[in-house]
Scaffold this active site. Structure first.
Site, mmCIF file in Angstrom:
data_model
loop_
_atom_site.group_PDB
_atom_site.id
_atom_site.type_symbol
_atom_site.label_atom_id
_atom_site.label_comp_id
_atom_site.label_asym_id
_atom_site.label_seq_id
_atom_site.Cartn_x
_atom_site.Cartn_y
_atom_site.Cartn_z
ATOM 1 C CG HIS A 14 7.639 5.396 -2.039
ATOM 2 N ND1 HIS A 14 6.456 4.702 -1.939
ATOM 3 C CD2 HIS A 14 8.264 4.878 -3.125
ATOM 4 C CE1 HIS A 14 6.384 3.812 -2.909
ATOM 5 N NE2 HIS A 14 7.468 3.909 -3.662
ATOM 6 C CG HIS A 16 11.671 2.065 -6.074
ATOM 7 N ND1 HIS A 16 11.097 0.829 -5.898
ATOM 8 C CD2 HIS A 16 10.649 2.957 -6.087
ATOM 9 C CE1 HIS A 16 9.778 0.972 -5.806
ATOM 10 N NE2 HIS A 16 9.480 2.251 -5.922
ATOM 11 C CE LYS A 100 4.346 -0.085 -1.981
ATOM 12 N NZ LYS A 100 5.330 0.427 -2.904
ATOM 13 C CG HIS A 137 1.492 0.277 -6.160
ATOM 14 N ND1 HIS A 137 2.566 0.859 -6.807
ATOM 15 C CD2 HIS A 137 0.491 0.242 -7.084
ATOM 16 C CE1 HIS A 137 2.236 1.151 -8.053
ATOM 17 N NE2 HIS A 137 0.992 0.777 -8.258
ATOM 18 C CG HIS A 175 3.255 5.943 -5.447
ATOM 19 N ND1 HIS A 175 2.067 5.283 -5.623
ATOM 20 C CD2 HIS A 175 4.204 4.979 -5.343
ATOM 21 C CE1 HIS A 175 2.289 3.981 -5.625
ATOM 22 N NE2 HIS A 175 3.571 3.769 -5.443
ATOM 23 C CG ASP A 248 7.534 5.821 -6.704
ATOM 24 O OD1 ASP A 248 8.243 4.857 -6.334
ATOM 25 O OD2 ASP A 248 6.596 5.700 -7.502
HETATM 26 O O1 DOR Z 1 6.931 3.753 -11.670
HETATM 27 C C1 DOR Z 1 7.187 2.933 -10.804
HETATM 28 N N1 DOR Z 1 8.392 2.351 -10.725
HETATM 29 N N2 DOR Z 1 6.234 2.616 -9.945
HETATM 30 C C2 DOR Z 1 6.381 1.610 -9.070
HETATM 31 O O2 DOR Z 1 5.459 1.344 -8.328
HETATM 32 C C3 DOR Z 1 7.624 0.805 -9.056
HETATM 33 C C4 DOR Z 1 8.739 1.561 -9.593
HETATM 34 C C5 DOR Z 1 9.976 0.721 -9.891
HETATM 35 O O3 DOR Z 1 10.360 -0.080 -9.034
HETATM 36 O O4 DOR Z 1 10.559 0.884 -10.964
HETATM 37 ZN ZN ZN Z 2 7.584 3.069 -5.576
#
Ligand code: DOR
Ligand code: ZN
Length: 345
Positions: A14, A16, A100, A137, A175, A248
């Site tokens: 997981h 980004h 997702k 989520h 998460h 995450d």
């Molecule tokens: O803290 C987070 N940031 N939680 C999420 O679910 C998305 C993520 C983000 O894309 O910045």
């Molecule tokens: Zn995330």
């Protein structure tokens, strides 16, 4: 005393990676430590078609330094009116590893998310039929529900129903932050698993208010009470194959974090394995790190284990206050601290 630890090369289930300059600034941190990663689709616009997924995968690969081996596993962003055929096509073409579910407005980049789980029942039906994993989520967005209760209420109101209605669907509860989630996953069938981030193993909710407001400790779902953190640590080091690594890592610029309305997200990619290793060491479970980081995830996703190994050495590693990500300063998790492990590759 263990002074080095060698494990099978791990994956991040997981992450980004963003897009544009930020993608170029952050992707190499993940690719340095992990062979593969499940990449979140909450871009603007979100990744909702097979063509968009394939194009994003190419941008990720193009953003990496020459010769860096890394396999991005792309996910599809579920919206209220996504065609089950599009999902199935993307999966069949090998573009979408999973899909997702963001409840609409639950977090960063979730404005196009699902407003009512009933709206995606035909998609879930199809995913179950083709054995495509659903990544969730798990927070309700109801303003009457306290932010610290949103995960537990999601389990009660939504997840229990989805698991009942789609008993064969493979689900990753992403998460997780509560004992409620730890227990739910443990007590469900083998098709239900969870990822656990480094921050939720290290911090409880006090970290957001230690001597003042601490925007760099803010992510979603937010860190919870200490007993939840302890339950997460117990789950992560238990050896139970239902729990595996998902950082995450969610980078935002310093200015976007240090603001009157700071963004949610913790950028932990640069020292991710070091951070997990510290937890496993503190719990006397370094021998279980490999399962959590390199074995449980691929087995759940029905993907081959990675070849090769990585080594972590026990030595003081100072974490900088901020890192330059292609011109944007970003504060990493553990900024200003010293971690007792170093990733050597
Ligand atoms: O803290 C987070 N940031 N939680 C999420 O679910 C998305 C993520 C983000 O894309 O910045
Ligand atoms: Zn995330």
């Amino acid at each position: 005393m263990t002074d080095s630890l060698t494990i099978r090369r791990p994956d991040d289930w997981h992450v980004h990676l963003r897009d544009g300059a930020m993608l170029k600034g952050v992707a190499h941190h993940t690719a340095r430590q992990f062979a593969r990663a499940i990449v979140m689709p909450n871009l603007s616009p979100p990744v909702t078609t097979s063509a968009a997924g394939a194009a994003y995968r190419e941008r990720i690969l193009a953003a990496l330094p020459e010769g860096m081996a890394f396999e991005p596993l792309i996910t599809c962003y579920l919206t209220d009116n996504l065609d089950p055929e599009e999902i199935a096509r993307g999966h069949g073409e090998g573009v979408f590893t999973a899909a997702k579910l963001y409840p609409a407005h639950a977090t960063t980049g979730s404005a196009h998310g699902v407003t009512d789980i009933a709206n995606i029942y035909s998609v879930l039906e199809r995913m179950q039929a083709i054995d495509m994993p659903l990544l969730i989520h798990g927070e309700v967005t109801d303003h009457e529900v306290d932010i610290f209760d949103r995960e537990a209420v999601f389990i009660e109101r939504i997840l229990t129903k989805v698991v009942r209605d789609f008993p064969q669907l493979r689900i990753v509860f992403e998460h997780i932050t509560t004992k409620d989630a730890v227990d739910f996953v443990r007590d469900s069938g083998p098709n239900i698993a969870a990822t656990i981030t480094p921050q939720h193993l290290h911090i409880n909710r006090n970290a957001m208010f230690a001597g003042g407001i601490r925007p760099h400790a803010y992510c979603l779902p937010v860190a919870k009470r200490e007993f939840h953190r302890l339950a997460l640590r117990e789950a992560a080091v238990s050896g139970n194959p239902k729990y595996f690594l998902g950082t995450d890592s969610a980078p935002h610029s310093l200015s976007a974090k240090e603001s009157a309305c700071g963004c949610a997200g913790i950028f932990n990619a640069p020292f991710a394995l070091e951070s997990y290793a510290l937890v496993f060491e503190e719990e006397g479970a370094l021998d279980r790190l490999e399962g959590f980081a390199s074995i449980h995830g691929p087995n759940f996703y029905k993907l081959p284990l990675n070849e090769g190994t990585v080594t972590l050495r026990k030595m003081a590693t100072p974490v900088p206050e901020s890192l330059d990500c292609e011109g944007t300063p970003v504060s990493p998790f553990h900024a200003g601290e010293e971690i007792g492990w170093r990733f050597e590759g």
